[in-house]
Design an enzyme around this catalytic site. Structure first.
Site, PDB file in Angstrom:
ATOM      1  N   ASN A   1       1.005  -1.159  -0.032  1.00 17.50           N
ATOM      2  CA  ASN A   1      -0.099  -0.117  -0.078  1.00 17.50           C
ATOM      3  C   ASN A   1       0.913   1.347  -0.063  1.00 17.50           C
ATOM      4  OD1 ASN A   1       0.568  -0.783   2.800  1.00 17.50           O
ATOM      5  ND2 ASN A   1      -1.127   0.139   3.649  1.00 17.50           N
ATOM      6  N   VAL A   2       0.436   2.340  -0.768  1.00 13.74           N
ATOM      7  CA  VAL A   2       0.987   3.606  -0.890  1.00 13.74           C
ATOM      8  C   VAL A   2       0.090   4.603  -0.379  1.00 13.74           C
ATOM      9  CG1 VAL A   2       2.382   5.121  -2.290  1.00 13.74           C
ATOM     10  CG2 VAL A   2       2.359   2.611  -2.600  1.00 13.74           C
ATOM     11  N   GLU A   3       0.063   5.366   0.600  1.00 14.67           N
ATOM     12  CA  GLU A   3      -0.660   6.086   1.099  1.00 14.67           C
ATOM     13  C   GLU A   3      -0.193   7.629   0.762  1.00 14.67           C
ATOM     14  OE1 GLU A   3      -1.115   5.714   5.419  1.00 14.67           O
ATOM     15  OE2 GLU A   3      -2.015   3.641   4.928  1.00 14.67           O
TER      16      GLU A   3
ATOM     17  N   CYS B   1      -4.172   0.882  -2.294  1.00 13.51           N
ATOM     18  CA  CYS B   1      -4.058  -0.340  -1.635  1.00 13.51           C
ATOM     19  C   CYS B   1      -2.758  -1.419  -2.215  1.00 13.51           C
ATOM     20  CB  CYS B   1      -5.163  -1.207  -1.537  1.00 13.51           C
ATOM     21  SG  CYS B   1      -6.726  -0.439  -0.597  1.00 13.51           S
TER      22      CYS B   1
ATOM     23  N   GLU C   1      -3.329  -4.196  -3.271  1.00 17.45           N
ATOM     24  CA  GLU C   1      -3.600  -4.865  -4.562  1.00 17.45           C
ATOM     25  C   GLU C   1      -3.554  -4.044  -5.713  1.00 17.45           C
ATOM     26  OE1 GLU C   1      -4.855  -4.664  -1.558  1.00 17.45           O
ATOM     27  OE2 GLU C   1      -6.229  -6.204  -0.916  1.00 17.45           O
TER      28      GLU C   1
ATOM     29  N   CYS D   1     -10.016  -5.392   0.528  1.00 19.56           N
ATOM     30  CA  CYS D   1     -11.375  -4.561   0.738  1.00 19.56           C
ATOM     31  C   CYS D   1     -12.184  -4.833  -0.503  1.00 19.56           C
ATOM     32  CB  CYS D   1     -10.659  -3.069   0.958  1.00 19.56           C
ATOM     33  SG  CYS D   1     -10.405  -2.233  -0.673  1.00 19.56           S
TER      34      CYS D   1
ATOM     35  N   CYS E   1     -10.832  -3.931  -3.838  1.00 20.62           N
ATOM     36  CA  CYS E   1      -9.875  -4.445  -4.314  1.00 20.62           C
ATOM     37  C   CYS E   1     -10.324  -5.942  -4.780  1.00 20.62           C
ATOM     38  CB  CYS E   1      -8.772  -4.439  -3.175  1.00 20.62           C
ATOM     39  SG  CYS E   1      -7.653  -2.983  -3.197  1.00 20.62           S
TER      40      CYS E   1
END
Ligand code: THU
Length: 139
Positions: free
Chosen positions: A54-56, A65, A67, A98, A101
């Site tokens: 994940n990359v916020e 996410c 995925e 989620c 995803c």
């Protein structure tokens, strides 16, 4: 393990390999806001291993996410379809994808995609029943 010539090389899914790859991917997560790193890994029909983390973003809703980055790697490596999928949280425990995803995975599934879940190995149909998909747009 011995594979017969002409047998399906992924028939016996190497879940341990996927768990290890997902955990390694999780170590690359950029999750300074949630502090909830996630890693995902999958095998493609032609035997490639793809993974993602994940990359916020400071604009919280922009989060990618694990995925999402996995699907990006899938396409960067030539596309194809997913045959087996595994996702972990920051402790290395199995994580359910989620809802958004699950939709992503559905779009890129092979007909026999298996997902490791908190309640064992499941099919895409079990994880996202009666899914909306590309076929709906043909009508
Ligand atoms: N997250 C994923 O990467 N995949 C999921 O399927 C569930 C949630 C991430 C998004 C966010 O960076 C963090 O987990 C907390 O929601």
């Amino acid at each position: 393990m011995t594979h017969l010539i002409g047998s399906d090389p992924l028939a016996d899914t190497d879940w341990e390999r996927l768990r290890t790859a997902a955990t390694e991917a999780m170590s690359h997560a950029y999750a300074p806001y949630s502090k909830y790193p996630v890693g995902a890994a999958a095998l493609t029909e032609d035997g490639r291993l793809v993974s993602g983390c994940n990359v916020e973003n400071a604009a919280y809703g922009v989060v990618l996410c694990a995925e999402c980055t996995l699907i990006g790697e899938l396409h960067m490596g030539g596309g194809g379809r997913l045959r087996a999928f595994y996702c972990v949280d920051g402790s290395g425990n199995i994580l359910m994808p989620c809802g958004r995803c699950r939709q992503l995975l559905h779009e890129h599934r092979s007909p026999d995609l298996e997902l490791m879940t908190v309640s064992g190995v499941k099919t895409m149909e079990q994880v996202l029943p009666d899914a909306f998909g590309p076929d709906n747009l043909l009508r």
